[in-house]
Design a protein around this motif. Structure first.
Motif, PDB file in Angstrom:
ATOM      1  N   ALA A  27       0.850  -1.184   0.000  1.00 40.74           N
ATOM      2  CA  ALA A  27       0.000   0.000   0.000  1.00 40.74           C
ATOM      3  C   ALA A  27       0.890   1.240   0.000  1.00 40.74           C
ATOM      4  CB  ALA A  27      -0.928  -0.010   1.206  1.00 40.74           C
ATOM      5  N   GLU A  28       0.251   2.402  -0.021  1.00 38.23           N
ATOM      6  CA  GLU A  28       0.876   3.724  -0.034  1.00 38.23           C
ATOM      7  C   GLU A  28       1.395   4.071  -1.443  1.00 38.23           C
ATOM      8  OE1 GLU A  28       0.763   6.055   2.194  1.00 38.23           O
ATOM      9  OE2 GLU A  28      -0.186   4.812   3.718  1.00 38.23           O
ATOM     10  N   SER A  29       0.889   5.187  -1.963  1.00 42.10           N
ATOM     11  CA  SER A  29       1.151   5.570  -3.357  1.00 42.10           C
ATOM     12  C   SER A  29       2.628   5.603  -3.714  1.00 42.10           C
ATOM     13  CB  SER A  29       0.542   6.957  -3.634  1.00 42.10           C
ATOM     14  OG  SER A  29      -0.850   6.933  -3.560  1.00 42.10           O
ATOM     15  N   ASN A  30       3.411   6.370  -2.953  1.00 38.86           N
ATOM     16  CA  ASN A  30       4.807   6.551  -3.348  1.00 38.86           C
ATOM     17  C   ASN A  30       5.619   5.285  -3.156  1.00 38.86           C
ATOM     18  OD1 ASN A  30       4.030   9.107  -3.967  1.00 38.86           O
ATOM     19  ND2 ASN A  30       5.535  10.143  -2.669  1.00 38.86           N
ATOM     20  N   ALA A  31       5.261   4.457  -2.171  1.00 39.19           N
ATOM     21  CA  ALA A  31       5.926   3.167  -2.015  1.00 39.19           C
ATOM     22  C   ALA A  31       5.651   2.289  -3.233  1.00 39.19           C
ATOM     23  CB  ALA A  31       5.449   2.480  -0.739  1.00 39.19           C
ATOM     24  N   ILE A  32       4.410   2.297  -3.706  1.00 37.83           N
ATOM     25  CA  ILE A  32       4.061   1.505  -4.892  1.00 37.83           C
ATOM     26  C   ILE A  32       4.774   2.040  -6.120  1.00 37.83           C
ATOM     27  CG2 ILE A  32       2.169   0.862  -6.432  1.00 37.83           C
ATOM     28  CD1 ILE A  32       0.339   0.906  -3.929  1.00 37.83           C
ATOM     29  N   ILE A  33       4.811   3.359  -6.269  1.00 37.17           N
ATOM     30  CA  ILE A  33       5.494   3.944  -7.419  1.00 37.17           C
ATOM     31  C   ILE A  33       6.962   3.531  -7.441  1.00 37.17           C
ATOM     32  CG2 ILE A  33       6.298   6.128  -8.422  1.00 37.17           C
ATOM     33  CD1 ILE A  33       3.599   7.335  -7.541  1.00 37.17           C
ATOM     34  N   ASP A  34       7.627   3.617  -6.294  1.00 39.87           N
ATOM     35  CA  ASP A  34       9.032   3.199  -6.238  1.00 39.87           C
ATOM     36  C   ASP A  34       9.176   1.718  -6.546  1.00 39.87           C
ATOM     37  OD1 ASP A  34      10.528   5.507  -5.807  1.00 39.87           O
ATOM     38  OD2 ASP A  34      10.177   5.481  -3.646  1.00 39.87           O
ATOM     39  N   HIS A  35       8.290   0.891  -6.012  1.00 41.45           N
ATOM     40  CA  HIS A  35       8.354  -0.551  -6.278  1.00 41.45           C
ATOM     41  C   HIS A  35       8.197  -0.835  -7.774  1.00 41.45           C
ATOM     42  CE1 HIS A  35       7.723  -4.870  -5.856  1.00 41.45           C
ATOM     43  NE2 HIS A  35       6.604  -4.742  -6.555  1.00 41.45           N
ATOM     44  N   VAL A  36       7.230  -0.193  -8.397  1.00 39.69           N
ATOM     45  CA  VAL A  36       7.010  -0.418  -9.828  1.00 39.69           C
ATOM     46  C   VAL A  36       8.214   0.057 -10.635  1.00 39.69           C
ATOM     47  CG1 VAL A  36       5.607   0.259 -11.811  1.00 39.69           C
ATOM     48  CG2 VAL A  36       4.496  -0.346  -9.649  1.00 39.69           C
ATOM     49  N   LEU A  37       8.726   1.251 -10.311  1.00 40.60           N
ATOM     50  CA  LEU A  37       9.841   1.800 -11.087  1.00 40.60           C
ATOM     51  C   LEU A  37      11.141   1.040 -10.875  1.00 40.60           C
ATOM     52  CD1 LEU A  37       9.177   5.643 -10.846  1.00 40.60           C
ATOM     53  CD2 LEU A  37       8.867   4.135 -12.819  1.00 40.60           C
ATOM     54  N   ASP A  38      11.243   0.281  -9.782  1.00 44.19           N
ATOM     55  CA  ASP A  38      12.424  -0.570  -9.595  1.00 44.19           C
ATOM     56  C   ASP A  38      12.569  -1.571 -10.736  1.00 44.19           C
ATOM     57  OD1 ASP A  38      13.223   0.661  -7.271  1.00 44.19           O
ATOM     58  OD2 ASP A  38      12.362  -0.858  -5.934  1.00 44.19           O
ATOM     59  N   ALA A  39      11.451  -1.937 -11.346  1.00 48.32           N
ATOM     60  CA  ALA A  39      11.483  -2.877 -12.475  1.00 48.32           C
ATOM     61  C   ALA A  39      11.801  -2.183 -13.793  1.00 48.32           C
ATOM     62  CB  ALA A  39      10.149  -3.611 -12.578  1.00 48.32           C
ATOM     63  N   TYR A  40      11.902  -0.859 -13.764  1.00 49.52           N
ATOM     64  CA  TYR A  40      12.198  -0.065 -14.964  1.00 49.52           C
ATOM     65  C   TYR A  40      13.336   0.904 -14.642  1.00 49.52           C
ATOM     66  CZ  TYR A  40       7.670  -1.841 -16.529  1.00 49.52           C
ATOM     67  OH  TYR A  40       6.623  -2.660 -16.902  1.00 49.52           O
ATOM     68  N   PRO A  41      14.539   0.375 -14.400  1.00 45.57           N
ATOM     69  CA  PRO A  41      15.638   1.239 -13.927  1.00 45.57           C
ATOM     70  C   PRO A  41      16.042   2.336 -14.903  1.00 45.57           C
ATOM     71  CG  PRO A  41      16.440  -0.944 -14.546  1.00 45.57           C
ATOM     72  CD  PRO A  41      14.954  -1.030 -14.540  1.00 45.57           C
ATOM     73  N   ASP A  42      15.736   2.165 -16.177  1.00 48.76           N
ATOM     74  CA  ASP A  42      16.104   3.176 -17.172  1.00 48.76           C
ATOM     75  C   ASP A  42      14.973   4.147 -17.483  1.00 48.76           C
ATOM     76  OD1 ASP A  42      18.668   2.035 -17.463  1.00 48.76           O
ATOM     77  OD2 ASP A  42      17.888   0.559 -18.892  1.00 48.76           O
ATOM     78  N   SER A  43      13.882   4.057 -16.742  1.00 46.98           N
ATOM     79  CA  SER A  43      12.735   4.923 -17.027  1.00 46.98           C
ATOM     80  C   SER A  43      13.051   6.378 -16.693  1.00 46.98           C
ATOM     81  CB  SER A  43      11.521   4.473 -16.213  1.00 46.98           C
ATOM     82  OG  SER A  43      10.468   5.413 -16.324  1.00 46.98           O
ATOM     83  N   PRO A  44      12.671   7.300 -17.563  1.00 40.89           N
ATOM     84  CA  PRO A  44      12.844   8.731 -17.267  1.00 40.89           C
ATOM     85  C   PRO A  44      11.886   9.244 -16.200  1.00 40.89           C
ATOM     86  CG  PRO A  44      11.655   8.457 -19.332  1.00 40.89           C
ATOM     87  CD  PRO A  44      12.104   7.079 -18.918  1.00 40.89           C
ATOM     88  N   LEU A  45      10.974   8.382 -15.742  1.00 41.11           N
ATOM     89  CA  LEU A  45      10.021   8.808 -14.723  1.00 41.11           C
ATOM     90  C   LEU A  45      10.675   8.996 -13.354  1.00 41.11           C
ATOM     91  CD1 LEU A  45       6.880   6.635 -15.561  1.00 41.11           C
ATOM     92  CD2 LEU A  45       7.276   9.043 -16.084  1.00 41.11           C
ATOM     93  N   ARG A  46      11.906   8.514 -13.197  1.00 42.42           N
ATOM     94  CA  ARG A  46      12.611   8.696 -11.928  1.00 42.42           C
ATOM     95  C   ARG A  46      14.049   9.117 -12.242  1.00 42.42           C
ATOM     96  NH1 ARG A  46      12.343   3.948  -7.559  1.00 42.42           N
ATOM     97  NH2 ARG A  46      13.563   2.880  -9.176  1.00 42.42           N
ATOM     98  N   PRO A  47      14.296  10.420 -12.407  1.00 44.68           N
ATOM     99  CA  PRO A  47      15.645  10.889 -12.741  1.00 44.68           C
ATOM    100  C   PRO A  47      16.658  10.432 -11.691  1.00 44.68           C
ATOM    101  CG  PRO A  47      14.046  12.669 -12.968  1.00 44.68           C
ATOM    102  CD  PRO A  47      13.329  11.537 -12.309  1.00 44.68           C
ATOM    103  N   GLY A  48      17.783   9.898 -12.168  1.00 38.30           N
ATOM    104  CA  GLY A  48      18.783   9.347 -11.268  1.00 38.30           C
ATOM    105  C   GLY A  48      19.724  10.398 -10.705  1.00 38.30           C
ATOM    106  N   PRO A  49      20.611   9.991  -9.793  1.00 36.76           N
ATOM    107  CA  PRO A  49      21.600  10.912  -9.228  1.00 36.76           C
ATOM    108  C   PRO A  49      22.424  11.580 -10.323  1.00 36.76           C
ATOM    109  CG  PRO A  49      21.560   8.864  -7.985  1.00 36.76           C
ATOM    110  CD  PRO A  49      20.702   8.645  -9.189  1.00 36.76           C
ATOM    111  N   GLY A  50      22.612  12.878 -10.185  1.00 38.78           N
ATOM    112  CA  GLY A  50      23.370  13.631 -11.175  1.00 38.78           C
ATOM    113  C   GLY A  50      22.530  14.233 -12.276  1.00 38.78           C
ATOM    114  N   HIS A  51      21.300  13.771 -12.428  1.00 33.56           N
ATOM    115  CA  HIS A  51      20.420  14.347 -13.450  1.00 33.56           C
ATOM    116  C   HIS A  51      20.026  15.756 -13.008  1.00 33.56           C
ATOM    117  CE1 HIS A  51      16.974  14.982 -16.089  1.00 33.56           C
ATOM    118  NE2 HIS A  51      17.320  13.885 -16.770  1.00 33.56           N
ATOM    119  N   PRO A  52      20.039  16.726 -13.922  1.00 29.46           N
ATOM    120  CA  PRO A  52      19.729  18.103 -13.516  1.00 29.46           C
ATOM    121  C   PRO A  52      18.321  18.289 -12.955  1.00 29.46           C
ATOM    122  CG  PRO A  52      19.891  17.904 -15.919  1.00 29.46           C
ATOM    123  CD  PRO A  52      20.432  16.645 -15.344  1.00 29.46           C
ATOM    124  N   ASP A  53      17.385  17.422 -13.329  1.00 34.19           N
ATOM    125  CA  ASP A  53      16.014  17.549 -12.832  1.00 34.19           C
ATOM    126  C   ASP A  53      15.762  16.758 -11.550  1.00 34.19           C
ATOM    127  OD1 ASP A  53      15.152  19.271 -14.812  1.00 34.19           O
ATOM    128  OD2 ASP A  53      14.460  17.664 -16.129  1.00 34.19           O
TER     129      ASP A  53
END
Length: 224
Positions: free
Chosen positions: A64-90
């Protein structure tokens, strides 16, 4: 396979949009609120410790919890632009709005919602007294904080088209529920052209339209 247990008129719309934006393979199980009480059904409450939306199941995992679910889902998409990584200007901008959605905006909206419910459900004369007290709470606490947040949004969206920066990120996705709730209450009717353009961009996105079609409701937010 991941299953989204989607409750109508709830924050689980965020996860529905996220999955559509990713082009993810998932199962969708939709639950309807009780038409008399607007409460969630018992089989939905059994999934979540708090009986709140959203909830996903992924194998043996129940989350449960929106942001926990979002992080869990995006863990399966490590190259997704939906979660800018360290060093990204955004990244700093993305992180701020990703957490401000829940930590600031929705918490303040939650206070306002509780005040309104108490006012409307408390009989006179106590209700009249509460209305006077709560009016001061809104004036001194709720409204100034919402005004400051909305002003910051307008300034940030003058610089870049999305809360997450140049492109859509999970910050925009987690903000969608409280932002649409605020718009339905008239928060952006005057003096927010950049915010209005953000709504236009979001509503024009194919993934957002696909999520709205699957949601099949007249609104993505619950009206109290």
């Amino acid at each position: 396979m991941l299953t989204l247990h989607h409750l109508e008129y709830s924050q689980s719309f965020r996860i529905l949009w996220l999955l559509e934006e990713l082009g993810a393979q998932y199962e969708l199980k939709t639950y309807r609120r009780d038409p008399e009480t607007n409460l969630v059904p018992d089989d939905y409450k059994a999934l979540s410790p708090l009986g709140t939306a959203p909830v996903v199941t992924d194998g043996d995992l129940v989350l449960a919890e929106s942001n926990a679910i979002i992080d869990h889902v995006l863990d399966a998409y490590p190259d997704s632009p939906l979660r800018p990584g360290p060093g990204h200007p955004d990244r700093p901008r993305h992180l701020f709005w990703f957490h401000a959605a829940q930590g600031s905006l929705m918490s303040i909206q939650g206070v306002a919602m509780v005040l309104t419910l108490l006012e409307s459900r408390t009989p006179w004369p106590i209700g009249a007294l509460l209305k006077a007290i709560f009016g001061q709470v809104r004036k001194l606490f709720v409204n100034p904080r919402l005004d400051a947040l909305f002003a910051l949004m307008e300034r940030d969206l003058a610089e870049k088209p999305f809360f997450g920066g140049d492109n859509l990120t999970a910050a925009d996705i987690t903000l969608v529920y409280p932002m649409f709730a605020a718009r339905e209450k008239g928060a952006f009717e005057h003096g927010f052209p950049n915010t209005a353009r953000w709504f236009d961009r979001v509503e024009a996105m194919e993934s957002f339209r696909a999520a709205r079609a699957k949601d099949d409701r007249d609104s993505i937010v619950f009206r109290f």
